[in-house]
Design a protein around this motif. Structure first.
Motif, PDB file in Angstrom:
ATOM      1  N   ASP A   1       0.837  -1.198   0.000  1.00  0.00           N
ATOM      2  CA  ASP A   1       0.000   0.000   0.000  1.00  0.00           C
ATOM      3  C   ASP A   1       0.876   1.255   0.000  1.00  0.00           C
ATOM      4  O   ASP A   1       2.114   1.183   0.020  1.00  0.00           O
ATOM      5  N   GLU A   2       0.218   2.399  -0.011  1.00  0.00           N
ATOM      6  CA  GLU A   2       0.950   3.663  -0.136  1.00  0.00           C
ATOM      7  C   GLU A   2       1.924   3.878   1.016  1.00  0.00           C
ATOM      8  O   GLU A   2       3.069   4.305   0.804  1.00  0.00           O
ATOM      9  N   ASP A   3       1.488   3.585   2.238  1.00  0.00           N
ATOM     10  CA  ASP A   3       2.351   3.801   3.401  1.00  0.00           C
ATOM     11  C   ASP A   3       3.582   2.897   3.350  1.00  0.00           C
ATOM     12  O   ASP A   3       4.705   3.338   3.662  1.00  0.00           O
ATOM     13  N   ALA A   4       3.380   1.641   2.961  1.00  0.00           N
ATOM     14  CA  ALA A   4       4.503   0.701   2.908  1.00  0.00           C
ATOM     15  C   ALA A   4       5.506   1.114   1.842  1.00  0.00           C
ATOM     16  O   ALA A   4       6.734   1.038   2.060  1.00  0.00           O
ATOM     17  N   ILE A   5       5.027   1.547   0.685  1.00  0.00           N
ATOM     18  CA  ILE A   5       5.937   1.962  -0.385  1.00  0.00           C
ATOM     19  C   ILE A   5       6.672   3.234  -0.003  1.00  0.00           C
ATOM     20  O   ILE A   5       7.876   3.380  -0.248  1.00  0.00           O
TER      21      ILE A   5
ATOM     22  N   LEU B   1       9.381   0.509  -7.132  1.00  0.00           N
ATOM     23  CA  LEU B   1       8.402   1.010  -6.171  1.00  0.00           C
ATOM     24  C   LEU B   1       8.053   2.468  -6.443  1.00  0.00           C
ATOM     25  O   LEU B   1       6.898   2.889  -6.280  1.00  0.00           O
ATOM     26  N   ASP B   2       9.027   3.246  -6.866  1.00  0.00           N
ATOM     27  CA  ASP B   2       8.768   4.642  -7.196  1.00  0.00           C
ATOM     28  C   ASP B   2       7.802   4.746  -8.383  1.00  0.00           C
ATOM     29  O   ASP B   2       6.866   5.560  -8.378  1.00  0.00           O
ATOM     30  N   LEU B   3       8.016   3.899  -9.386  1.00  0.00           N
ATOM     31  CA  LEU B   3       7.110   3.888 -10.540  1.00  0.00           C
ATOM     32  C   LEU B   3       5.709   3.431 -10.130  1.00  0.00           C
ATOM     33  O   LEU B   3       4.710   3.996 -10.572  1.00  0.00           O
ATOM     34  N   ARG B   4       5.650   2.423  -9.276  1.00  0.00           N
ATOM     35  CA  ARG B   4       4.358   1.930  -8.790  1.00  0.00           C
ATOM     36  C   ARG B   4       3.605   3.018  -8.038  1.00  0.00           C
ATOM     37  O   ARG B   4       2.380   3.194  -8.207  1.00  0.00           O
ATOM     38  N   SER B   5       4.308   3.793  -7.205  1.00  0.00           N
ATOM     39  CA  SER B   5       3.656   4.858  -6.435  1.00  0.00           C
ATOM     40  C   SER B   5       3.112   5.947  -7.350  1.00  0.00           C
ATOM     41  O   SER B   5       2.054   6.525  -7.088  1.00  0.00           O
ATOM     42  N   LYS B   6       3.821   6.225  -8.443  1.00  0.00           N
ATOM     43  CA  LYS B   6       3.344   7.244  -9.385  1.00  0.00           C
ATOM     44  C   LYS B   6       2.094   6.765 -10.125  1.00  0.00           C
ATOM     45  O   LYS B   6       1.162   7.537 -10.367  1.00  0.00           O
TER      46      LYS B   6
END
Length: 283
Positions: free
Chosen positions: A223-227, A244-249
């Motif tokens: 989830d957002e907090d974990a990433i 992970l950075d790409l996933r968060s975007k």
């Protein structure tokens, strides 16, 4: 269904029947009309104005038991508020009935219709009528057990309703342009995630979690907090950090607002019913 509190009890009106003159007379005398979440009833009234020639209903004559319930620190939902006040409760079967009778259904060979009607399911609609009458009782008892809004709060609620009805203008062409940019960026980031992970899509959370573990950085959650925490962790491997950075975007909640605005904007270019009176405990 409506009850004018004149000793007659609940009355019923359905499209195709003569207009409800007792209700019109009640309004013409300047008397009040209250409902729980009255904004919905106001929209229904306005639809009846357009479709059946009903008279205008002045905002000054509307009252809302949900608004005053929230203003006095009670829940806004009818059943929850009734539980707190110790008054008559809603029929628990009502929500199921409403969904079944108002939402399109999947046709079958034996019944190819998309909706149930009073002709095809008279017993279900009779149950719905009984549910509506019970709602009237529950709303009336809750209202009697809840203090009215003080004059200044009543004015604030009326302003709140006017704002919701007028809506907030949005720049639809700008939203559409923003969505095009978001779609292009997400496609680019998605392709990059697949390239770095050997074909795993950014939306495939469980596979992505397994890939992170295989790359030397197990993730208990994605989830957002974990990433966010992982991106701040200096021990996170550079390749995992990049993915992970790409996933968060791609999963960013902020850009989803563009799609929400497009999906809720009216034909006039405005979004309505954005606010809930006393939706926050502070009012």
């Amino acid at each position: 269904k409506y009850d004018l509190n004149d000793g007659i009890g609940p009355r019923t009106w359905r499209p195709g029947e003569p207009n409800p003159q007792p209700l019109f007379d009640h309004i013409a005398r300047g008397l009040l009309l209250e409902a729980h979440n009255a904004g919905f009833e106001r929209r229904v009234w306005q639809a009846c104005q357009r479709l059946y020639g009903w008279p205008p209903m002045p905002m000054a004559q509307w009252r809302c038991s949900a608004a005053k319930s929230r203003a006095w620190g009670r829940p806004g939902g009818l059943d929850a508020a009734a539980a707190v006040a110790g008054t008559a409760r809603k029929d628990p079967a009502g929500e199921r009935l409403i969904r079944e009778l108002t939402m399109p259904r999947k046709p079958t060979k034996s019944d190819p219709s998309f909706r149930l009607t009073r002709q095809s399911a008279p017993e279900k609609f009779a149950a719905l009528d009984a549910y509506c009458e019970q709602d009237i009782v529950a709303e009336a008892e809750l209202s009697m057990a809840t203090p009215d809004l003080p004059p200044q709060e009543l004015e604030y609620w009326q302003i709140d309703q006017a704002i919701n009805e007028r809506g907030v203008a949005v720049d639809v062409p700008l939203i559409e342009a923003g969505i095009k940019i978001v779609n292009a960026a997400q496609a680019k980031y998605g392709d990059e995630v697949k390239r770095l992970t050997g074909g795993i899509a950014a939306s495939e959370v469980s596979q992505l979690s397994g890939w992170c573990a295989g790359a030397g950085y197990p993730m208990a959650a994605m989830d957002e907090d974990a990433i966010t925490a992982a991106l701040k962790d200096p021990t996170c491997p550079p390749l995992v950090r990049q993915v992970l950075d790409l996933r968060s975007k791609i999963a960013s909640a902020s850009v989803k607002k563009l799609f929400a605005m497009r999906n809720t904007v009216s034909s006039s270019g405005r979004i309505h019913d954005l606010f809930i009176f006393h939706g926050a405990r502070t009012g």
